[in-house]
Design an enzyme around this catalytic site. Structure first.
Site, PDB file in Angstrom:
ATOM      1  N   ASN A  21      41.750  47.104   7.848  1.00  0.00           N
ATOM      2  CA  ASN A  21      41.398  47.507   6.490  1.00  0.00           C
ATOM      3  C   ASN A  21      40.884  48.940   6.460  1.00  0.00           C
ATOM      4  O   ASN A  21      41.149  49.684   5.512  1.00  0.00           O
ATOM      5  CB  ASN A  21      40.359  46.549   5.900  1.00  0.00           C
ATOM      6  CG  ASN A  21      40.995  45.339   5.254  1.00  0.00           C
ATOM      7  OD1 ASN A  21      41.889  45.470   4.421  1.00  0.00           O
ATOM      8  ND2 ASN A  21      40.543  44.158   5.627  1.00  0.00           N
ATOM      9  N   GLY A  32      39.816  47.223  12.797  1.00  0.00           N
ATOM     10  CA  GLY A  32      39.813  48.187  11.698  1.00  0.00           C
ATOM     11  C   GLY A  32      41.117  48.321  10.930  1.00  0.00           C
ATOM     12  O   GLY A  32      41.471  49.424  10.529  1.00  0.00           O
ATOM     13  N   ASP A  42      28.527  36.427   0.768  1.00  0.00           N
ATOM     14  CA  ASP A  42      29.830  36.280   0.113  1.00  0.00           C
ATOM     15  C   ASP A  42      29.689  35.836  -1.341  1.00  0.00           C
ATOM     16  O   ASP A  42      30.584  35.202  -1.905  1.00  0.00           O
ATOM     17  CB  ASP A  42      30.730  35.285   0.870  1.00  0.00           C
ATOM     18  CG  ASP A  42      31.032  35.737   2.287  1.00  0.00           C
ATOM     19  OD1 ASP A  42      31.107  36.961   2.512  1.00  0.00           O
ATOM     20  OD2 ASP A  42      31.184  34.871   3.164  1.00  0.00           O
ATOM     21  N   ARG A  95      17.084  41.590  13.427  1.00  0.00           N
ATOM     22  CA  ARG A  95      17.977  42.137  12.411  1.00  0.00           C
ATOM     23  C   ARG A  95      17.312  43.251  11.614  1.00  0.00           C
ATOM     24  O   ARG A  95      17.975  44.198  11.204  1.00  0.00           O
ATOM     25  CB  ARG A  95      18.442  41.018  11.458  1.00  0.00           C
ATOM     26  CG  ARG A  95      19.458  40.083  12.081  1.00  0.00           C
ATOM     27  CD  ARG A  95      20.201  39.297  11.028  1.00  0.00           C
ATOM     28  NE  ARG A  95      19.344  38.365  10.323  1.00  0.00           N
ATOM     29  CZ  ARG A  95      19.393  38.120   9.018  1.00  0.00           C
ATOM     30  NH1 ARG A  95      20.249  38.764   8.257  1.00  0.00           N
ATOM     31  NH2 ARG A  95      18.584  37.241   8.470  1.00  0.00           N
ATOM     32  N   GLU A 144      45.147  42.370   1.547  1.00  0.00           N
ATOM     33  CA  GLU A 144      43.860  43.050   1.716  1.00  0.00           C
ATOM     34  C   GLU A 144      44.058  44.562   1.796  1.00  0.00           C
ATOM     35  O   GLU A 144      43.278  45.341   1.229  1.00  0.00           O
ATOM     36  CB  GLU A 144      43.164  42.564   2.986  1.00  0.00           C
ATOM     37  CG  GLU A 144      42.655  41.145   2.931  1.00  0.00           C
ATOM     38  CD  GLU A 144      41.992  40.728   4.240  1.00  0.00           C
ATOM     39  OE1 GLU A 144      41.729  41.611   5.084  1.00  0.00           O
ATOM     40  OE2 GLU A 144      41.736  39.537   4.409  1.00  0.00           O
ATOM     41  N   HIS A 193      36.592  39.667   1.549  1.00  0.00           N
ATOM     42  CA  HIS A 193      36.484  38.349   2.154  1.00  0.00           C
ATOM     43  C   HIS A 193      37.833  37.646   2.042  1.00  0.00           C
ATOM     44  O   HIS A 193      38.461  37.682   0.981  1.00  0.00           O
ATOM     45  CB  HIS A 193      35.406  37.529   1.437  1.00  0.00           C
ATOM     46  CG  HIS A 193      35.155  36.201   2.072  1.00  0.00           C
ATOM     47  ND1 HIS A 193      34.489  36.054   3.266  1.00  0.00           N
ATOM     48  CD2 HIS A 193      35.496  34.948   1.680  1.00  0.00           C
ATOM     49  CE1 HIS A 193      34.425  34.773   3.582  1.00  0.00           C
ATOM     50  NE2 HIS A 193      35.025  34.083   2.640  1.00  0.00           N
TER      51      HIS A 193
END
Length: 224
Positions: free
Chosen positions: A22, A20, A153, A73, A182, A117
């Site tokens: 970011n 974590g 992406d 999923r 970032e 990304h």
């Protein structure tokens, strides 16, 4: 979304899978009284993710939706949507969330789902971006904040940070410098959204009502 001021701050839910860093940059930015957004919850698919500790230390609610508890999923994403929507977010931010999302999930949050990304998209979608940049002999690398669409992406870029590739770089040293950038551009993109300046329009991001170029707004770390 209209501009958020005072107690009407943009509500952000952050999804994580790991340490974590970011997330911490976004939390630190939100601590400023003038920041137009608040992190109202952090949700992880891994109960051991250190980012949950970062959130708790910041007084932010946390939740775990463990992907291992679901057969597929679709079932996981349905449970994740339910967990997110309890917090009525204006924006959902992926910060090292290592799950491929179903089209139904992406459509549910269309135009209010961001990701970061570690490459200058559309270059190096997927994994191992730093190694791939070095193997290709690139002289510049970086990171991209983008809207999330059903293409992995492949959503419209919002902002890119350009990082020079230096002689003797390894994947690790390059990753460290990219990560520093970032931590600057992700809170910036969230702030733009919270201020009502940023939106997704079909296949392009718009800032202040103007379409951004295909690469998004570019910031060269050599000039900052």
């Amino acid at each position: 979304m209209s501009e958020s001021t005072g107690n009407d701050r943009c509500r952000v839910v952050v999804l994580i899978s790991g340490s974590g860093t970011n997330l911490q940059a976004i939390i630190d930015s939100a601590a400023d009284a003038e920041c137009p957004y608040q992190v109202c919850a952090v949700i992880s698919n891994k109960p051991e993710a250190y980012g949950l500790t970062r959130a708790s230390d910041g007084g932010i609610e946390t939740a775990v939706v463990n992907h291992r508890d679901y057969l597929d999923r679709e079932g996981f994403d349905t449970a994740l949507i339910e967990a997110i929507d309890r917090y009525a977010p204006d924006l959902v931010v992926l910060a090292g969330f290592m799950r491929i999302l179903t089209p139904g999930f992406v459509r549910h949050y269309s135009g209010r789902l961001l990701n970061i990304h570690p490459s200058l998209l559309p270059k190096y979608q997927g994994l191992h971006t730093h190694r791939r940049a070095l193997e290709a002999g690139d002289r510049e690398h970086g990171a991209t904040v983008h809207f999330v669409t059903e293409e992995l992406d492949g959503g419209p870029p919002i902002v890119q940070a350009i990082v020079p590739v230096e002689d003797g770089d390894t994947a690790d040293t390059l990753a460290q410098r990219v990560q520093m950038q970032e931590h600057l551009i992700y809170p910036l993109a969230v702030q733009w959204f919270a201020e009502g300046r940023l939106r997704m329009s079909t296949d392009r991001a718009e800032l202040d009502g103007h379409p951004l170029p295909p690469s998004g707004h570019r910031i060269d770390s050599r000039r900052t």
